[in-house]
Write an enzyme that holds these catalytic residues in place. Sequence first.
Site, PDB file in Angstrom:
ATOM      1  CG  ASN A  42      -4.073   4.188  10.653  1.00 37.76           C
ATOM      2  OD1 ASN A  42      -5.101   4.214  11.305  1.00 37.76           O
ATOM      3  ND2 ASN A  42      -3.024   4.915  10.979  1.00 37.76           N
ATOM      4  CD  GLU A  44       1.164   3.905  12.700  1.00 34.59           C
ATOM      5  OE1 GLU A  44       1.766   3.892  13.795  1.00 34.59           O
ATOM      6  OE2 GLU A  44       0.824   4.951  12.115  1.00 34.59           O
ATOM      7  CB  CYS A  53      -3.333   3.856   4.219  1.00 35.17           C
ATOM      8  SG  CYS A  53      -1.820   4.800   4.050  1.00 35.17           S
ATOM      9  CD  GLU A  55      -6.937   6.402   3.086  1.00 32.37           C
ATOM     10  OE1 GLU A  55      -6.279   5.697   3.883  1.00 32.37           O
ATOM     11  OE2 GLU A  55      -6.759   7.631   2.957  1.00 32.37           O
ATOM     12  CB  CYS A  86      -1.066   8.652   1.130  1.00 29.36           C
ATOM     13  SG  CYS A  86      -1.081   6.868   0.820  1.00 29.36           S
ATOM     14  CB  CYS A  89      -4.547   5.346  -0.497  1.00 28.76           C
ATOM     15  SG  CYS A  89      -3.915   4.424   0.924  1.00 28.76           S
TER      16      CYS A  89
HETATM   17  N1  THU Z   1      -2.534   7.022   6.873  1.00 25.42           N
HETATM   18  C1  THU Z   1      -3.733   6.509   6.468  1.00 25.42           C
HETATM   19  O1  THU Z   1      -4.203   5.495   7.005  1.00 25.42           O
HETATM   20  N2  THU Z   1      -4.387   7.130   5.464  1.00 25.42           N
HETATM   21  C2  THU Z   1      -4.005   8.296   4.891  1.00 25.42           C
HETATM   22  O2  THU Z   1      -4.679   8.793   4.016  1.00 25.42           O
HETATM   23  C3  THU Z   1      -2.778   8.949   5.340  1.00 25.42           C
HETATM   24  C4  THU Z   1      -1.928   8.174   6.259  1.00 25.42           C
HETATM   25  C5  THU Z   1      -1.852   6.400   7.995  1.00 25.42           C
HETATM   26  C6  THU Z   1      -0.577   5.694   7.678  1.00 25.42           C
HETATM   27  C7  THU Z   1       0.135   5.752   9.016  1.00 25.42           C
HETATM   28  O3  THU Z   1      -0.309   4.684   9.834  1.00 25.42           O
HETATM   29  C8  THU Z   1      -0.343   7.057   9.637  1.00 25.42           C
HETATM   30  O4  THU Z   1      -1.527   7.389   8.932  1.00 25.42           O
HETATM   31  C9  THU Z   1       0.654   8.196   9.561  1.00 25.42           C
HETATM   32  O5  THU Z   1       1.126   8.358   8.281  1.00 25.42           O
END
Ligand code: THU
Length: 127
Positions: A42, A44, A53, A55, A86, A89
């Site tokens: 991930n 941000e 994310c 995925e 999520c 994804c």
């Molecule tokens: N996130 C993911 O990378 N994958 C998931 O399945 C759930 C959430 C990340 C997004 C964000 O950077 C952090 O986790 C918190 O939500």
Amino acid sequence: MDYQILMNKAEELSKKAYAPYSEFRVGACILTANDKIFTGCNFENSSYGLSICAERNAAGAAVAGGETKFKAIAVYSPNMENCYPCGACRQVLHEFECDDGIDIILKDKNGLNVRKLKEIFPDGFRL
Ligand code: THU
């Protein structure tokens, strides 16, 4: 393909996560129908909603590598057991399901857990 190998790569990628805002690190590793492997973490953004994310990052890498059929994806976070993808994804992965569906590989203290994408995301949207 030994799913533990995919999980190990997902774990490795979670260390590269750029997550200064949530501090929630995630790594993902996709196995394609042609037995190629692509990874993502991930990342941000100061404008929070632009965060991507792990995925979807891995899915983008696979598509850029010419692969659009996925057999499995391992997802790992050091912050949470069984870190399920999520909803956004799940929809993205649904686009690239191979005929046998996609195995979602998760991890908890007892080991690996495997679910089918179709089980956790039935009736996804497709044009
Ligand atoms: N996130 C993911 O990378 N994958 C998931 O399945 C759930 C959430 C990340 C997004 C964000 O950077 C952090 O986790 C918190 O939500």
